[in-house]
Design an enzyme around this catalytic site. Structure first.
Site, mmCIF file in Angstrom:
data_model
loop_
_atom_site.group_PDB
_atom_site.id
_atom_site.type_symbol
_atom_site.label_atom_id
_atom_site.label_comp_id
_atom_site.label_asym_id
_atom_site.label_seq_id
_atom_site.Cartn_x
_atom_site.Cartn_y
_atom_site.Cartn_z
ATOM 1 C CB SER A 20 48.839 43.256 47.240
ATOM 2 O OG SER A 20 48.512 41.911 47.025
ATOM 3 N NE ARG A 120 43.920 34.382 37.580
ATOM 4 C CZ ARG A 120 44.734 35.003 38.413
ATOM 5 N NH1 ARG A 120 45.960 35.323 38.026
ATOM 6 N NH2 ARG A 120 44.339 35.304 39.631
ATOM 7 C CB SER A 165 37.594 39.051 44.990
ATOM 8 O OG SER A 165 38.509 39.624 44.065
ATOM 9 C CG ASP A 313 47.535 34.728 47.027
ATOM 10 O OD1 ASP A 313 46.609 34.178 46.405
ATOM 11 O OD2 ASP A 313 47.758 35.952 46.997
ATOM 12 N NE ARG A 386 51.155 33.632 45.546
ATOM 13 C CZ ARG A 386 52.093 34.534 45.874
ATOM 14 N NH1 ARG A 386 53.215 34.160 46.448
ATOM 15 N NH2 ARG A 386 51.903 35.819 45.645
HETATM 16 O O1 SPQ Z 1 47.660 39.008 40.658
HETATM 17 P P1 SPQ Z 1 47.323 37.553 40.693
HETATM 18 O O2 SPQ Z 1 47.867 36.857 39.491
HETATM 19 O O3 SPQ Z 1 45.838 37.300 40.842
HETATM 20 O O4 SPQ Z 1 48.072 36.950 41.984
HETATM 21 C C1 SPQ Z 1 47.671 36.154 43.134
HETATM 22 C C2 SPQ Z 1 48.987 35.414 43.602
HETATM 23 O O5 SPQ Z 1 48.983 34.239 43.951
HETATM 24 O O6 SPQ Z 1 50.006 36.105 43.652
HETATM 25 C C3 SPQ Z 1 46.543 35.163 42.864
HETATM 26 F F1 SPQ Z 1 46.768 34.294 42.003
HETATM 27 O O7 SPQ Z 1 47.321 37.004 44.249
HETATM 28 C C4 SPQ Z 1 46.107 37.769 44.336
HETATM 29 C C5 SPQ Z 1 45.262 37.263 45.493
HETATM 30 O O8 SPQ Z 1 44.926 35.899 45.343
HETATM 31 C C6 SPQ Z 1 46.514 39.205 44.584
HETATM 32 C C7 SPQ Z 1 45.408 40.053 45.115
HETATM 33 C C8 SPQ Z 1 45.551 41.530 45.128
HETATM 34 O O9 SPQ Z 1 46.682 42.049 45.058
HETATM 35 O O10 SPQ Z 1 44.496 42.211 45.210
HETATM 36 C C9 SPQ Z 1 44.246 39.509 45.642
HETATM 37 C C10 SPQ Z 1 43.964 38.065 45.652
HETATM 38 O O11 SPQ Z 1 43.098 37.735 44.588
HETATM 39 P P2 SPQ Z 1 41.488 37.868 44.683
HETATM 40 O O12 SPQ Z 1 40.995 37.198 43.429
HETATM 41 O O13 SPQ Z 1 41.084 37.132 45.905
HETATM 42 O O14 SPQ Z 1 41.119 39.285 44.717
#
Ligand code: SPQ
Length: 426
Positions: A20, A120, A165, A313, A386
């Site tokens: 992130s 998605r 989110s 995650d 994951r």
């Molecule tokens: O980037 P991506 O594919 O969505 O990656 C994931 C992961 O498992 O690595 C989710 F599948 O992480 C997200 C996390 O679930 C990364 C993230 C961020 O960097 O802001 C936030 C989370 O998602 P969300 O939908 O809750 O905002």
């Protein structure tokens, strides 16, 4: 990939940079004026997709050995119209944050990703962006990639996020930098706050009051030197492995312990896990520490409510810990798992069942009756990093060898995962 059961795991490791934080360092660096230097960047496929997108937007980015990245930012209004599709690969973060950033540009762009990204939901970002004045169109009534964004003049909004989110919040914060007027976002529960912390390092004007995030536009962002800590989501596999494999002790150095990400430490500690967090310091507003775990007898628990976004995650590998624990673990309020790289409720239940785990899918999570003998199995990653890594950890506890199909998925967030595991495996 064949995984052998482990008698014990011992050693000191580091894990790659936080995914992130790495994405955000490139995105914010690109719209700051001048050179942003990033140390400890995650050279995983998702973050490399972000770099490629910004190169197409006219930003020069050097990737050096030793996980160093130089981003030659061109300021808030310095991005150029891309000649090509902005291809985000497997990365939800890249896709959603780019939607927010592209919405306020003076040009049009097309954003697309791989087969998983095309499934998605993007409406969660597009609906509030449209309220700010964005013009975004795509498949399934403007919900799915490929998406066309025609840059517009935007207005600030007051918006209550229906789901916690960080990607929705961050997309809206990026759009707010280009909006006329202030933006006020309210989250239902706190999601990871790396964008708020890092944007303020770059000179943005973001004030946080509990679940309210207030952003006022600024005339300029200033380049930074960002040091990315190790990713707690990657450390999670070794935290669980060290707890469930008997006679183990693992230290993971230099891990980010931002409180919006440490739900896994809270849950595993409450299950009886021996986890010691030491050497705490702060880098670019982000707390960092070393984490030592020793083998522990775990007991089942209930995981629900406000903690869910703090460990979303990590749920696949928490399910592995629950399988090794005595008693029942109930995971609720985790319906967001259905819209990740795979439907992680289904894929976790399918894969752990193969290893003899008593696990049942529910509408918003799963129920795991722990303590049953774990058997070797032929696991599938579903191209979800994951899931690949979680199956590798349960395989350590099995009575016989296991295989995992589709292990390349680990390169999304943790290149070198199997080498790191091997270094501990005795
Ligand atoms: O980037 P991506 O594919 O969505 O990656 C994931 C992961 O498992 O690595 C989710 F599948 O992480 C997200 C996390 O679930 C990364 C993230 C961020 O960097 O802001 C936030 C989370 O998602 P969300 O939908 O809750 O905002």
């Amino acid at each position: 990939m064949i995984i052998h059961p482990s008698k014990f795991l011992k050693g000191e490791i580091t894990v790659p940079g936080d995914k992130s934080i790495s994405h955000r360092a490139v995105i914010f660096g690109a719209i700051a004026n001048g050179l942003t230097e990033v140390d400890g960047f995650l050279m995983g496929e998702d973050c490399l997709s972000t770099i490629e997108c910004f190169r197409k937007l006219g930003i020069s980015i050097e990737v050096r050995p030793d996980n160093k990245v130089y981003v030659y930012g061109k300021g808030l209004y310095g991005l150029k119209a891309p000649d090509d599709i902005l291809y985000t690969g497997n990365s939800g973060t890249t896709t959603r944050l780019l939607l927010g950033l592209m919405a306020g540009q003076s040009f049009a762009s097309i954003i697309d990703g791989d087969a998983s990204i095309r499934k998605r939901p993007m409406k969660r970002v597009i609906t509030p962006l449209k309220r700010m004045g964005a013009d975004i169109s795509g498949q399934d009534h403007d919900n799915l990639a490929p998406l066309t964004v025609k840059g517009q003049l935007l207005q600030g909004i007051n918006y209550k996020l229906p789901i916690a989110s960080a990607q929705v919040k961050s997309a809206l914060l990026l759009a707010s930098l280009y909006a006329d007027g202030d933006t006020l976002l309210t989250e239902p529960e706190k999601s990871r706050d790396h964008s708020e912390l890092m944007l303020n390092c770059f000179g943005a004007n973001i004030r946080v009051n509990n679940l309210d995030i207030h952003s006022s536009p600024v005339s300029e962002l200033y380049p930074q030197h960002i040091t990315v800590p190790g990713d707690i989501s990657s450390a999670a596999y070794f935290i669980v492995a060290g707890l469930i494999v008997p006679n183990s002790e693992i230290t993971i150095k230099n891990v980010g312990i931002n409180p919006t990400r440490t739900g896994i430490i809270d849950v595993l500690t409450s299950m009886g896990g021996k986890i010691n967090v030491s050497n705490i310091r702060v880098l670019n507003n982000e707390p960092v520490a070393d984490i030592t775990v020793t083998s522990s007898s775990l007991t089942g628990t209930t995981i629900e409510g406000a903690i869910i976004p703090r460990l979303i995650d990590e749920i696949p590998v928490i399910a592995v810990a629950a399988a090794a624990a005595s008693g029942t673990t109930v995971i609720k309020d985790a319906q967001e798992l259905k819209v990740k790289e795979s439907n992680r409720i289904q894929t976790v239940v399918m894969e752990l069942s193969k290893a003899g785990v008593d696990i049942q899918e529910t509408d918003d999570g799963m129920i795991i009756k722990g303590g049953k003998p774990i058997t070797g199995a032929h696991f599938e990653s579903y191209n979800d990093h994951r899931i690949a890594m979680s199956t590798a950890i349960i395989a350590l506890m099995a009575g016989s060898n296991s295989t995992i199909n589709g292990i390349d998925a680990v390169n999304i967030s943790f290149p070198g995962f199997f080498e790191t595991l091997k270094s501990l495996h005795k």
